[in-house]
Design a protein around this motif. Structure first.
Motif, PDB file in Angstrom:
ATOM      1  N   GLU A 223      -0.744   7.018  11.120  1.00  0.00           N
ATOM      2  CA  GLU A 223      -2.234   6.677  11.138  1.00  0.00           C
ATOM      3  C   GLU A 223      -2.690   6.025   9.803  1.00  0.00           C
ATOM      4  O   GLU A 223      -3.559   5.018   9.772  1.00  0.00           O
ATOM      5  CB  GLU A 223      -3.334   7.717  12.017  1.00  0.00           C
ATOM      6  CG  GLU A 223      -2.873   7.653  13.294  1.00  0.00           C
ATOM      7  CD  GLU A 223      -4.004   8.736  14.048  1.00  0.00           C
ATOM      8  OE1 GLU A 223      -4.669   9.487  13.371  1.00  0.00           O
ATOM      9  OE2 GLU A 223      -3.543   8.889  15.435  1.00  0.00           O
ATOM     10  N   ALA A 224      -2.315   6.724   8.926  1.00  0.00           N
ATOM     11  CA  ALA A 224      -2.856   6.408   7.519  1.00  0.00           C
ATOM     12  C   ALA A 224      -2.109   4.979   7.077  1.00  0.00           C
ATOM     13  O   ALA A 224      -2.524   4.267   6.359  1.00  0.00           O
ATOM     14  CB  ALA A 224      -2.211   7.648   6.631  1.00  0.00           C
ATOM     15  N   ALA A 225      -0.702   4.806   7.507  1.00  0.00           N
ATOM     16  CA  ALA A 225       0.050   3.570   7.406  1.00  0.00           C
ATOM     17  C   ALA A 225      -0.634   2.475   7.679  1.00  0.00           C
ATOM     18  O   ALA A 225      -0.624   1.446   7.147  1.00  0.00           O
ATOM     19  CB  ALA A 225       1.220   3.598   7.774  1.00  0.00           C
TER      20      ALA A 225
ATOM     21  N   ASP B  21      -4.942   2.128   5.861  1.00  0.00           N
ATOM     22  CA  ASP B  21      -4.857   2.661   4.256  1.00  0.00           C
ATOM     23  C   ASP B  21      -6.298   2.849   3.646  1.00  0.00           C
ATOM     24  O   ASP B  21      -7.310   2.163   4.084  1.00  0.00           O
ATOM     25  CB  ASP B  21      -4.123   1.719   3.608  1.00  0.00           C
ATOM     26  CG  ASP B  21      -4.514   0.152   3.804  1.00  0.00           C
ATOM     27  OD1 ASP B  21      -5.543  -0.219   2.927  1.00  0.00           O
ATOM     28  OD2 ASP B  21      -4.532  -0.535   4.723  1.00  0.00           O
ATOM     29  N   ALA B  22      -6.280   3.598   2.740  1.00  0.00           N
ATOM     30  CA  ALA B  22      -7.676   4.101   2.010  1.00  0.00           C
ATOM     31  C   ALA B  22      -8.331   2.545   1.297  1.00  0.00           C
ATOM     32  O   ALA B  22      -9.236   2.808   1.331  1.00  0.00           O
ATOM     33  CB  ALA B  22      -7.181   5.125   0.902  1.00  0.00           C
TER      34      ALA B  22
ATOM     35  N   GLN C 241       0.837  -1.289   0.119  1.00  0.00           N
ATOM     36  CA  GLN C 241       0.008   0.079  -0.003  1.00  0.00           C
ATOM     37  C   GLN C 241       1.053   1.156   0.055  1.00  0.00           C
ATOM     38  O   GLN C 241       1.810   1.453   0.564  1.00  0.00           O
ATOM     39  CB  GLN C 241      -0.952   0.032   1.196  1.00  0.00           C
ATOM     40  CG  GLN C 241      -2.067  -1.221   1.323  1.00  0.00           C
ATOM     41  CD  GLN C 241      -2.734  -1.446  -0.058  1.00  0.00           C
ATOM     42  OE1 GLN C 241      -3.433  -0.424  -0.485  1.00  0.00           O
ATOM     43  NE2 GLN C 241      -2.484  -2.509  -0.781  1.00  0.00           N
ATOM     44  N   PRO C 242       0.418   2.624  -0.712  1.00  0.00           N
ATOM     45  CA  PRO C 242       1.278   3.482  -0.944  1.00  0.00           C
ATOM     46  C   PRO C 242       1.512   4.054   0.683  1.00  0.00           C
ATOM     47  O   PRO C 242       2.489   4.776   0.860  1.00  0.00           O
ATOM     48  CB  PRO C 242       0.502   4.359  -1.657  1.00  0.00           C
ATOM     49  CG  PRO C 242      -0.741   3.813  -1.836  1.00  0.00           C
ATOM     50  CD  PRO C 242      -0.610   2.499  -1.579  1.00  0.00           C
ATOM     51  N   GLU C 243       0.576   3.947   1.471  1.00  0.00           N
ATOM     52  CA  GLU C 243       0.681   4.597   2.799  1.00  0.00           C
ATOM     53  C   GLU C 243       1.684   4.020   3.628  1.00  0.00           C
ATOM     54  O   GLU C 243       2.347   4.409   4.694  1.00  0.00           O
ATOM     55  CB  GLU C 243      -0.829   4.620   3.544  1.00  0.00           C
ATOM     56  CG  GLU C 243      -1.899   5.257   2.941  1.00  0.00           C
ATOM     57  CD  GLU C 243      -2.634   4.501   2.109  1.00  0.00           C
ATOM     58  OE1 GLU C 243      -2.076   3.540   1.477  1.00  0.00           O
ATOM     59  OE2 GLU C 243      -3.839   4.965   1.829  1.00  0.00           O
ATOM     60  N   TYR C 244       1.861   2.623   3.483  1.00  0.00           N
ATOM     61  CA  TYR C 244       2.860   1.786   4.392  1.00  0.00           C
ATOM     62  C   TYR C 244       4.266   1.580   3.832  1.00  0.00           C
ATOM     63  O   TYR C 244       4.448   0.855   2.977  1.00  0.00           O
ATOM     64  CB  TYR C 244       2.094   0.455   4.590  1.00  0.00           C
ATOM     65  CG  TYR C 244       2.772  -0.297   5.577  1.00  0.00           C
ATOM     66  CD1 TYR C 244       2.449  -0.051   7.070  1.00  0.00           C
ATOM     67  CD2 TYR C 244       3.530  -1.368   5.269  1.00  0.00           C
ATOM     68  CE1 TYR C 244       2.866  -0.988   8.005  1.00  0.00           C
ATOM     69  CE2 TYR C 244       4.168  -2.241   6.531  1.00  0.00           C
ATOM     70  CZ  TYR C 244       3.747  -2.057   7.665  1.00  0.00           C
ATOM     71  OH  TYR C 244       4.375  -2.807   8.688  1.00  0.00           O
ATOM     72  N   SER C 245       5.094   2.687   4.043  1.00  0.00           N
ATOM     73  CA  SER C 245       6.447   2.719   3.329  1.00  0.00           C
ATOM     74  C   SER C 245       7.285   1.675   4.039  1.00  0.00           C
ATOM     75  O   SER C 245       8.466   1.605   3.614  1.00  0.00           O
ATOM     76  CB  SER C 245       6.739   4.077   3.338  1.00  0.00           C
ATOM     77  OG  SER C 245       6.794   4.613   4.799  1.00  0.00           O
TER      78      SER C 245
ATOM     79  N   THR D 147       0.049  11.661  11.625  1.00  0.00           N
ATOM     80  CA  THR D 147      -1.028  11.544  10.563  1.00  0.00           C
ATOM     81  C   THR D 147      -0.648  10.497   9.467  1.00  0.00           C
ATOM     82  O   THR D 147      -1.165   9.739   8.928  1.00  0.00           O
ATOM     83  CB  THR D 147      -1.108  13.030   9.878  1.00  0.00           C
ATOM     84  OG1 THR D 147      -0.996  13.760  10.738  1.00  0.00           O
ATOM     85  CG2 THR D 147      -2.207  13.117   8.904  1.00  0.00           C
ATOM     86  N   LEU D 148       0.902  10.323   9.377  1.00  0.00           N
ATOM     87  CA  LEU D 148       1.416   9.598   8.315  1.00  0.00           C
ATOM     88  C   LEU D 148       1.210   8.094   8.749  1.00  0.00           C
ATOM     89  O   LEU D 148       1.041   7.015   8.073  1.00  0.00           O
ATOM     90  CB  LEU D 148       2.772  10.095   7.907  1.00  0.00           C
ATOM     91  CG  LEU D 148       3.155  11.214   7.101  1.00  0.00           C
ATOM     92  CD1 LEU D 148       4.572  11.499   6.958  1.00  0.00           C
ATOM     93  CD2 LEU D 148       2.385  11.369   5.792  1.00  0.00           C
TER      94      LEU D 148
END
Ligand code: AVI
Length: 315
Positions: A199-201, A204-205, A50-54, A196-197
């Motif tokens: 929590e998004a990770a 994910d959307a 996922q793009p959010e989980y780097s 914020t980053l």
């Protein structure tokens, strides 16, 4: 060169006991490894895309960049990876170490099999042993020609240590020190950063993190004859600054009584079922943790933004 699998997976009776203990505790929480049945391991691999989980991408790049230096620092030995999951990260290290054997542990038999088969394609001359087990409960590595009398090098990437409570993390690092018989440990941890980053990770959307958490309920329905409706829980991920961790939880959408492991469990609307914590360790906190477990951090490699580090721990 073959792949061999040893099965030391906990018995169903242990599962029932663990689940009962976890559901009686307040707040309700089960050990994180229960998330990783075959489907859970597959969903976790999808989270890593996922793009959010780097985290996974950053760690892979770090390993690619510094594998030679890491191999030189750990010296010769059989690499033992704790919790390999679906998508192995060890390849650059096996190359740099010119490894002839590799041992991987994982709670999911299917993930272990798949990971070792994938690795085997890239490293056909490396002998591979998989041990299906809960490494947080393992007292000794099983007797096996790949391990007996060999110097060992531990590998625990992916910030998986963060899924244990800090006291359990110390206990686990102590256990690894014992299992590795004086050998070094490469430990990958990601660090606190913008909430914020983070929590998004963990939410994910595309909803993969939520599906991963809900799969725990599906797994329990199957293994412990439950009747839980996974859609009767919503999912949330919150940064908790005091504990430097993300808390992931299922939240009951209504008052309900579930059947699981042969008995009823009541939830009122809004009740939490914590699926996991992910503690983020700063370099100082990591050094402190290592020290409490009888290790010292000899070296640290990190990405350009200093979000994630691979630490070399020596006993
Ligand atoms: C395996 N572990 C390090 C993941 C993490 O980042 O804490 C587990 C995870 N759960 C949801 N997303 C990722």
């Amino acid at each position: 060169m073959t792949i061999e699998l040893l099965d030391l997976h906990p018995e169903p009776a242990d599962l029932r006991r663990l689940v009962e203990e976890g559901l009686r505790s307040s707040p309700r929480q089960l050990p994180a490894w229960l998330l990783y049945d075959g489907e859970g391991s597959r969903l976790f691999a999808a989270i890593c895309e996922q793009p959010e989980y780097s985290l996974t991408r950053t760690e892979l790049a770090l390993l690619d960049q510094h594998a030679k230096a890491m191999a030189a620092a750990v010296g010769k030995g059989v690499m033992v990876e704790f919790g390999i999951g679906h998508a192995p990260k060890v390849s650059p290290l096996l190359n740099a170490m010119e490894a002839s054997s590799f041992v991987a542990l994982d709670i999911s038999r299917s993930a272990l099999q798949e990971a070792l088969e994938g690795l085997k394609a890239d490293h056909p001359t490396v002998s591979m042993l998989g041990i299906c087990c809960d490494h947080s409960q393992l007292d000794v590595l099983p007797a096996h020609p790949l391990l007996d009398g060999q110097p060992l090098v531990g590998f625990f990437p992916g910030s998986s240590l963060g899924n244990f409570r800090p006291d359990e993390a110390v206990e686990l690092l102590r256990r690894f020190r014992h299992l590795l018989r004086g050998g070094p440990l490469l430990l990958g941890l990601d660090q606190p950063r913008d909430p914020t980053l983070l929590e998004a990770a963990y939410d994910d959307a595309a909803g993969v993190s939520a599906a991963f958490a809900r799969n725990l309920l599906t797994r329990l329905n199957r293994d412990l004859q439950g009747d839980i409706d996974p859609t009767s829980f919503s999912y949330r991920a919150r940064w908790q600054p005091q504990a430097s961790r993300i808390e992931m939880a299922l939240v009951s959408r209504c008052d309900q009584t579930l059947q699981l492991a042969g008995r009823p469990w009541s939830f009122t609307s809004g009740d939490l079922w914590i699926t996991e914590h992910s503690v983020k360790y700063s370099p100082t906190a990591a050094a402190d943790l290592a020290l409490r477990a009888g290790w010292r951090i000899e070296q640290r490699w990190h990405d350009a933004e200093d979000h994630l580090s691979m630490h070399l721990l020596l006993p």
